[in-house]
Design a protein around this motif. Structure first.
Motif, PDB file in Angstrom:
ATOM      1  N   ALA A 173       0.863  -1.220   0.039  1.00 48.18           N
ATOM      2  CA  ALA A 173       0.058   0.011  -0.029  1.00 48.18           C
ATOM      3  C   ALA A 173       0.913   1.254   0.021  1.00 48.18           C
ATOM      4  O   ALA A 173       0.354   2.567  -0.351  1.00 48.18           O
ATOM      5  N   THR A 174       1.933   1.094   0.341  1.00 50.59           N
ATOM      6  CA  THR A 174       3.024   2.421   0.520  1.00 50.59           C
ATOM      7  C   THR A 174       3.946   2.236  -0.866  1.00 50.59           C
ATOM      8  O   THR A 174       4.983   2.960  -0.968  1.00 50.59           O
ATOM      9  N   LEU A 175       3.587   1.649  -1.867  1.00 56.19           N
ATOM     10  CA  LEU A 175       4.251   1.440  -3.012  1.00 56.19           C
ATOM     11  C   LEU A 175       3.348   1.824  -4.094  1.00 56.19           C
ATOM     12  O   LEU A 175       2.066   1.704  -4.150  1.00 56.19           O
ATOM     13  N   PRO A 176       3.677   2.539  -5.389  1.00 57.74           N
ATOM     14  CA  PRO A 176       2.827   3.349  -6.300  1.00 57.74           C
ATOM     15  C   PRO A 176       2.497   2.046  -7.346  1.00 57.74           C
ATOM     16  O   PRO A 176       2.674   2.449  -8.293  1.00 57.74           O
ATOM     17  N   VAL A 177       1.643   1.223  -6.843  1.00 58.20           N
ATOM     18  CA  VAL A 177       1.412   0.223  -7.661  1.00 58.20           C
ATOM     19  C   VAL A 177      -0.222  -0.066  -7.827  1.00 58.20           C
ATOM     20  O   VAL A 177      -0.845   0.205  -6.828  1.00 58.20           O
ATOM     21  N   PRO A 178      -0.818  -0.520  -8.877  1.00 55.68           N
ATOM     22  CA  PRO A 178      -2.123  -0.521  -9.037  1.00 55.68           C
ATOM     23  C   PRO A 178      -2.458  -1.619  -8.026  1.00 55.68           C
ATOM     24  O   PRO A 178      -1.824  -2.558  -8.171  1.00 55.68           O
ATOM     25  N   ALA A 179      -3.661  -1.485  -7.468  1.00 54.23           N
ATOM     26  CA  ALA A 179      -4.057  -2.447  -6.602  1.00 54.23           C
ATOM     27  C   ALA A 179      -4.305  -3.944  -7.458  1.00 54.23           C
ATOM     28  O   ALA A 179      -3.899  -4.876  -6.848  1.00 54.23           O
ATOM     29  N   ALA A 180      -4.756  -3.635  -8.690  1.00 53.46           N
ATOM     30  CA  ALA A 180      -4.979  -4.937  -9.518  1.00 53.46           C
ATOM     31  C   ALA A 180      -3.704  -5.769  -9.747  1.00 53.46           C
ATOM     32  O   ALA A 180      -3.766  -7.108  -9.740  1.00 53.46           O
ATOM     33  N   SER A 181      -2.459  -5.085  -9.740  1.00 54.78           N
ATOM     34  CA  SER A 181      -1.406  -5.727  -9.804  1.00 54.78           C
ATOM     35  C   SER A 181      -1.175  -6.898  -8.842  1.00 54.78           C
ATOM     36  O   SER A 181      -0.467  -7.732  -9.057  1.00 54.78           O
ATOM     37  N   VAL A 182      -1.264  -6.249  -7.849  1.00 56.82           N
ATOM     38  CA  VAL A 182      -0.895  -6.960  -6.463  1.00 56.82           C
ATOM     39  C   VAL A 182      -2.015  -8.232  -6.493  1.00 56.82           C
ATOM     40  O   VAL A 182      -1.440  -9.326  -6.135  1.00 56.82           O
ATOM     41  N   VAL A 183      -3.337  -7.902  -6.664  1.00 47.35           N
ATOM     42  CA  VAL A 183      -4.243  -8.933  -6.425  1.00 47.35           C
ATOM     43  C   VAL A 183      -4.047 -10.054  -7.716  1.00 47.35           C
ATOM     44  O   VAL A 183      -3.966 -11.266  -7.525  1.00 47.35           O
ATOM     45  N   LEU A 184      -4.110  -9.413  -8.853  1.00 43.77           N
ATOM     46  CA  LEU A 184      -3.895 -10.546 -10.106  1.00 43.77           C
ATOM     47  C   LEU A 184      -2.577 -11.118  -9.971  1.00 43.77           C
ATOM     48  O   LEU A 184      -2.558 -12.534 -10.469  1.00 43.77           O
ATOM     49  N   GLY A 185      -1.677 -10.533  -9.783  1.00 45.30           N
ATOM     50  CA  GLY A 185      -0.324 -11.160  -9.739  1.00 45.30           C
ATOM     51  C   GLY A 185      -0.074 -12.282  -8.662  1.00 45.30           C
ATOM     52  O   GLY A 185       0.177 -13.497  -8.949  1.00 45.30           O
TER      53      GLY A 185
END
Lengths: 336, 259
Positions: free
Chosen positions: B101-113
């Protein structure tokens, strides 16, 4: 012909550039359930300013509200009231911007525990937006800088607490950010690892003007590495100054520590008279007093029958812990 | 305060999805192998047990197909639903989500990855289970290639569900409970032939996303598979996958920035 140089009046010091400005920050949460539920104030009307390029500390015992404050600064938690500006950006309104301005080292490493040190650092670099080659070269540079290369292929979960913490710290250094927010970064580290952390921080301050916000409950660390410190207790900032400036508040007093072998010999009139003034931690008694009286007390204790019951004693100049106590902080919780 | 500082760029969706996927996949080496073994062992055990009740040959052909398909998809349910729910539950409960959450990543990338990695964990187990099932019940291997569709599509549906359960549960134990319940439902309703079940139970079975993966695979054991029906089943898996992964992404955002 002679010319006389007129000394120009000293130019006023330019106002220090502000990196982070917190105004009237308040956060309360509900604790317990049903009829037993009560509202706990985690942060109450906190205001402070962190200047660019300084190492700014939040010092206070566990549960003082330091981590709650930091979680709001990093956009993880929304305050009930107040304003947070980081490098000119409103973090309350745009919490997603925090990740693009700062790197955060939290207290937990569960997201990284099952990765190797190398992959944890590289993945974090990728997720901070670095392309593949840059992520790899930054990973290699940071692992070398922190002397983590021998551990690079080991999973974080299989490292000691201090090594794991150092590996997590490495993840905050990749993908450069102008502000580092470090929540108790050196917990469990040996002196070598601690030195590596502070050397890495100092290098970034000197080379790039990086600002550091450090959360700690370690008094020695606070006195050694911080430019300025806010003392936090029960959700409020009770003082904010340089460590030297804060210690000046208790200038003149010294701290006398007496450690008894077993039970203190309170049947002796000298010891009985000291008992009400001493802060007791197990077998350690701490008395705060003037240097003259301290010298006198040392002479009496070491020269009389009480000496036989004494295991150790020390006389020290005031620390931030003394400041914390003077300002009304609770007694336990700070690490010396 | 002076003018606002330049913001560092966000991480793009696909590169960060790839980074999360690669990192998650590497965890199999460290922590997941025992549980992946358990997932496969459980399905092999169920097939051996069922072999005592279901005979080979034409008499019990449909039942045998259901047993093998159900046991194969059960591996997906164990790993992608149950283990993923537990993983996200633990991450949420311990504050591990803060890292992402403190990295500038799209939420979808964490969930989908992460979901893609868990679906990938199931590949060896599903292939082994399907192959062993075909040998045990003398079923045709000809159309086992369909696993290349069944595993990712039912994997998407079940991992989306698992991720959503793990991220929505407000306590780690609840996430574990939901994951276990989901897997148990896939086991109890997926392995046995539906023709033997009461109507109400069949309705419940139809509500399970894993059912459509089971049916798609089971149909391909026939001499002349009904490919249209297989395609419909797989389409249901895909639709559930899209919906559940969207819910999981929303749940991730909610969990990562809970106020």
């Amino acid at each position: 012909m002679s010319t006389q140089a007129t000394p120009a009046p000293p130019a006023p010091a330019p106002p220090a550039e502000i990196c982070c400005k917190v105004t009237g920050l308040t956060k309360a949460y509900r604790s317990g359930r049903g009829a037993k539920a009560r509202t706990v104030l985690a942060n109450g009307d906190i205001s402070l300013e962190i200047r660019r390029g300084e190492v700014f500390g939040l010092l206070g015992p566990n549960g003082a509200g330091k981590s709650t404050l930091v979680r709001q600064l990093t956009g993880l938690l929304r305050p009930d009231q107040g304003r947070i500006e980081v490098l000119g950006h409103d973090i309350v309104r745009h919490p997603d911007r925090a990740a693009r301005l700062l790197a955060y080292l939290g207290q937990e490493s569960t997201a990284l525990d099952e990765l190797t040190v190398s992959l944890a650092v590289e993945t974090t670099a990728r997720l901070r937006g670095l392309p593949h080659p840059a992520a790899r070269s930054e990973r290699d540079a940071v692992l070398a800088e922190l002397a983590l290369e021998p551990l690079a292929e080991r999973p974080l979960a299989k490292l000691s607490g201090g090594q794991r913490r150092l590996a997590c710290f490495a993840t905050t250094l990749v993908g450069e950010r102008p502000l580092l927010v470090l929540d108790e970064p050196t917990t469990g580290m040996d002196p070598v690892a601690r030195r590596a952390v502070w050397a890495a921080v100092e290098r970034r301050r000197a080379d790039r003007g990086t600002t550091v916000l450090l959360v700690t409950h370690n008094v020695i660390e606070a006195e050694t590495v911080l430019n300025r410190v806010a003392v936090v207790d029960e959700g409020r900032v009770i003082a904010c100054d340089t460590p030297g400036g804060l210690k000046a508040l208790v200038d003149g007093d010294v701290r006398l520590d007496l450690v008894w072998r077993e039970e203190p010999p309170t049947h002796l009139p000298l010891v009985a008279a000291l008992a009400p003034r001493a802060a007791v931690h197990g077998r350690r008694w701490t008395v705060r007093t003037s240097p003259d009286e301290a010298r006198d007390l040392v002479a009496q204790v070491t020269g009389g029958p009480a000496f036989a019951a004494l295991d150790d004693f020390s006389l020290a100049t005031p620390s931030l812990e003394d400041v914390y106590l003077l300002l009304g902080g609770r007694h336990e919780g700070l690490v010396k | 305060m002076s003018t606002a500082a330049l913001l560092a760029p966000r991480a793009a969706l696909f590169p960060s999805l790839g980074a999360v996927y690669r990192a998650q996949l590497s965890r199999a080496r460290v922590a997941r192998i025992p549980l992946l073994f358990v997932a496969t062992f459980q399905s092999l055990g169920i097939m051996v047990m069922m072999r005592g009740v279901v005979t080979t040959g034409s008499a019990d052909a449909v039942a045998a197909q259901d047993v093998v398909a159900g046991s194969t998809v059960l591996v997906v349910a164990f790993v992608a639903l149950n283990l993923l729910a537990q993983y996200f539950g633990r991450l949420r409960a311990t504050g591990g989500l803060d890292h992402y959450a403190t990295l500038p990543v799209p939420a979808a990338s964490v969930v989908l990855g992460t979901a893609a990695a868990y679906a990938s964990f199931t590949v060896p187990g599903t292939v082994l289970t399907a192959a062993a099932g075909c040998a045990l019940f003398q079923l045709s291997w000809v159309h086992l290639w369909v696993l290349a569709l069944v595993v990712p599509l039912s994997g998407a549906a079940l991992s989306g569900l698992g991720a959503a359960c793990g991220l929505l549960a407000n306590r780690q134990e609840i996430a574990t409970l939901l994951g276990q319940l989901g897997m148990s439902a896939a086991l109890l309703l997926g392995v046995l032939p539906p023709s033997h079940m009461p109507t109400v139970i069949r309705w419940v079975r139809d509500l399970l996303p894993s059912t459509y993966g089971v049916e798609a695979l089971a149909r391909t054991f026939a001499k002349h598979p009904d490919w249209a029906a297989v395609a419909v089943d797989l389409a249901v898996c895909a639709a559930v996958g899209v919906a559940s992964l969207a819910v999981a992404t929303w749940a991730y955002r909610r969990a990562a920035t809970r106020a």
